[in-house]
Design a protein around this motif. Structure first.
Motif, PDB file in Angstrom:
ATOM      1  N   HIS A  88       0.854  -1.202   0.000  1.00  0.00           N
ATOM      2  CA  HIS A  88       0.000   0.000   0.000  1.00  0.00           C
ATOM      3  C   HIS A  88       0.882   1.241   0.000  1.00  0.00           C
ATOM      4  O   HIS A  88       1.270   1.747   1.044  1.00  0.00           O
ATOM      5  CB  HIS A  88      -0.938  -0.001   1.216  1.00  0.00           C
ATOM      6  CG  HIS A  88      -2.039   1.016   1.125  1.00  0.00           C
ATOM      7  ND1 HIS A  88      -3.372   0.683   1.143  1.00  0.00           N
ATOM      8  CD2 HIS A  88      -2.000   2.365   0.993  1.00  0.00           C
ATOM      9  CE1 HIS A  88      -4.103   1.776   1.035  1.00  0.00           C
ATOM     10  NE2 HIS A  88      -3.297   2.824   0.946  1.00  0.00           N
ATOM     11  N   HIS A  90       1.759   5.207  -1.981  1.00  0.00           N
ATOM     12  CA  HIS A  90       1.345   6.317  -2.858  1.00  0.00           C
ATOM     13  C   HIS A  90       2.635   7.033  -3.272  1.00  0.00           C
ATOM     14  O   HIS A  90       2.961   8.103  -2.761  1.00  0.00           O
ATOM     15  CB  HIS A  90       0.396   7.261  -2.124  1.00  0.00           C
ATOM     16  CG  HIS A  90      -0.873   6.590  -1.682  1.00  0.00           C
ATOM     17  ND1 HIS A  90      -1.913   6.342  -2.542  1.00  0.00           N
ATOM     18  CD2 HIS A  90      -1.253   6.081  -0.489  1.00  0.00           C
ATOM     19  CE1 HIS A  90      -2.896   5.720  -1.889  1.00  0.00           C
ATOM     20  NE2 HIS A  90      -2.516   5.547  -0.636  1.00  0.00           N
ATOM     21  N   LYS A 209      -8.369  -0.112  -7.489  1.00  0.00           N
ATOM     22  CA  LYS A 209      -8.513   0.347  -6.106  1.00  0.00           C
ATOM     23  C   LYS A 209      -9.822   1.121  -6.028  1.00  0.00           C
ATOM     24  O   LYS A 209     -10.128   1.911  -6.916  1.00  0.00           O
ATOM     25  CB  LYS A 209      -7.331   1.268  -5.761  1.00  0.00           C
ATOM     26  CG  LYS A 209      -7.604   2.336  -4.683  1.00  0.00           C
ATOM     27  CD  LYS A 209      -7.356   1.825  -3.287  1.00  0.00           C
ATOM     28  CE  LYS A 209      -7.624   2.898  -2.224  1.00  0.00           C
ATOM     29  NZ  LYS A 209      -6.574   3.894  -2.083  1.00  0.00           N
ATOM     30  N   HIS A 270      -6.491  -0.930   5.094  1.00  0.00           N
ATOM     31  CA  HIS A 270      -6.711  -0.276   6.402  1.00  0.00           C
ATOM     32  C   HIS A 270      -7.387  -1.231   7.400  1.00  0.00           C
ATOM     33  O   HIS A 270      -6.838  -1.499   8.445  1.00  0.00           O
ATOM     34  CB  HIS A 270      -7.491   1.039   6.272  1.00  0.00           C
ATOM     35  CG  HIS A 270      -6.904   1.971   5.253  1.00  0.00           C
ATOM     36  ND1 HIS A 270      -5.635   2.480   5.385  1.00  0.00           N
ATOM     37  CD2 HIS A 270      -7.386   2.438   4.071  1.00  0.00           C
ATOM     38  CE1 HIS A 270      -5.369   3.247   4.344  1.00  0.00           C
ATOM     39  NE2 HIS A 270      -6.400   3.226   3.529  1.00  0.00           N
ATOM     40  N   ASP A 342       0.887   2.625   3.555  1.00  0.00           N
ATOM     41  CA  ASP A 342       0.332   3.928   3.161  1.00  0.00           C
ATOM     42  C   ASP A 342       1.444   4.980   3.069  1.00  0.00           C
ATOM     43  O   ASP A 342       1.294   6.113   3.540  1.00  0.00           O
ATOM     44  CB  ASP A 342      -0.765   4.396   4.130  1.00  0.00           C
ATOM     45  CG  ASP A 342      -1.931   5.080   3.399  1.00  0.00           C
ATOM     46  OD1 ASP A 342      -1.819   5.312   2.182  1.00  0.00           O
ATOM     47  OD2 ASP A 342      -2.934   5.387   4.054  1.00  0.00           O
TER      48      ASP A 342
HETATM   49 ZN   LIG Z   1      -3.772   4.849   0.925  1.00  0.00          ZN
END
Ligand SMILES: [Zn+2]
Length: 427
Positions: A88, A90, A209, A270, A342
């Motif tokens: 995960h 970005h 996603k 999450h 994340d």
């Molecule tokens: Zn995310």
């Protein structure tokens, strides 16, 4: 000469001066003091890894014959593992830590940020990532540039723009209606979501996603509230699976998690408010849980200075402890839990900091490494090429000087990084 990464410009220069290129396969041997077998969880002593071009050809014992004059990388006092995987990330994003940078800088600038972030991620020992959400298909451009050898970075599985409802977590909601602000992946209704999936596939998405619930860093969404109906989620999953793309659902709230599992998603991102029923449903349907249990440390320490609004800091506080309890529950019940951090919420390159929280929250150190190797590889459907040091696999190999099975924080400081047979870092 070991194949060490140099920028393509420099390589061109060297070839021009020497006028020579290598013919035939390039073979390198790695002497590994300890080699962690991610599939069995066992450690082999004094192994020899034979690498041919970008692949592992053989893994043998200390008596493996090494021809005189061969390229040998001596990691005989190191702990060696396959390259780590973050499910995960970005990576495409702005380099400055201003929460609202996207309103003042162009998406092109974010793409260049992605180039820098990709290198940091690779040098932290993460040789494969799954990037879940990027505007403007910039993630595909970055993936393709890395695969072409133009810029250094991890192998990337990318989603393109995340799908979401109007005004939901995957939308952009900060400006008033006169600005007509709208994120790339917004689609409402079963046919609209199918069209958006098709569009993402058209431009090169490896996976889908979508946002099944509200989230921490969006304006006006409730973390626990479900977005998308079951019908819409089923349409997203059906369309994606038809095109042989897997589906990652952002889902914090219990109801949204269960709805996404019922719709058939491949992973829950999450997974903050799990209960026993949700974990059981995930186990029955082979759903992988990806819980980002480190980044709250950064958000609570640096968020205010970076301009994160109070609303979002508060949502992070409401979620963090409960998410770590959910992690413990999922591990205890035997669910598949893959490593995902994340990245972008915290600075790129610190991806390894979550390992300590995984161990503190119920995994053994071996399980934590497996969550970032074999379990992650299975989630991608890449279990035949990454996540293990084994014949036929990519030569994606990392090493540390201590033993992470005794002190997992060793993985916060990776000393050696090879990807596809090329050395990117050697300390
Ligand atoms: Zn995310």
């Amino acid at each position: 000469m070991n194949r060490t990464y140099r920028s393509p410009l420099l390589i061109g220069l060297v070839l021009a001066i020497t006028g020579s290129t290598a013919f035939g396969a390039e073979v390198t041997y790695i002497k590994a003091g300890s080699l962690f077998d991610t599939r069995s969880g066992r450690v082999a002593r004094n192994a020899v890894i034979t690498i041919e071009d970008d692949r592992i050809r053989a893994v043998g014992g200390p008596d493996t014959p090494i021809p005189a004059g061969s390229d040998v990388i001596d990691l005989s006092s190191s702990f060696v593992m396959p390259g780590l995987m973050d499910m995960h990330t970005h990576i495409v994003g702005y380099l400055e830590r201003n929460f609202f940078a996207g309103y003042f800088q162009s998406p092109h600038r974010a793409t260049i940020g992605g180039v820098v972030n990709a290198e940091k991620t690779l040098l932290a020992g993460f040789t494969t990532v799954r990037n879940v959400g990027a505007p403007g298909y910039a993630d595909m451009a970055l993936r393709d540039a890395i695969n072409a050898g133009e810029v250094p970075g991890p192998r990337m599985a990318v989603s393109g723009p995340g799908l979401g409802i109007t005004g939901g977590h995957c939308d952009r909601n900060s400006l008033n209606h006169a600005f007509e602000e709208r994120a790339d992946g917004i689609a409402d209704g079963p046919w609209a979501v199918r069209e958006q999936v098709r569009k993402n596939v058209k431009y090169g998405a490896d996976l889908t996603k979508f946002c099944a619930t509200g989230g921490v860093f969006s304006k006006g969404t409730k973390v626990g509230a479900t977005q998308y109906t079951l019908e819409e989620m089923q349409a997203i999953v059906d369309e994606s699976h038809t095109h042989e793309r897997r589906v990652a659902a952002h889902a914090h709230g219990t109801e949204g998690i269960k709805r996404a599992i019922l719709a058939g998603v491949d992973s829950i991102e999450h997974a903050s408010f799990l209960d026993e029923e949700a974990v059981r449903m995930g186990i029955e349907r082979d759903t992988v849980f990806v819980l980002d249990i480190y980044n709250t440390e950064y958000t609570q320490e640096m968020g205010r200075a970076n301009g994160v609004p109070e609303e979002n800091l508060e949502k992070d506080r409401e979620t963090a402890d409960r998410q770590r309890q959910s992690f413990t529950l999922a591990v205890k019940m035997g669910a598949k839990v893959a490593y995902g951090t994340d990245s972008g919420v915290y600075p790129h390159g610190d991806n390894g900091r979550q390992f300590a929280w995984a161990v503190r929250s119920g995994m053994t150190p071996a399980q934590a490494i497996q969550s970032a190797t074999v379990v992650a590889a299975e989630l991608l459907g890449w279990e035949d090429r990454v996540g293990a040091v084994a014949p036929g696999y990519y030569a994606d190999i990392v090493a540390v000087d201590g033993n992470p099975l005794e002190d997992i924080s060793e993985l916060e400081d990776i000393d050696f990084v090879m990807k596809g047979g090329i050395v990117y870092k050697q300390q």
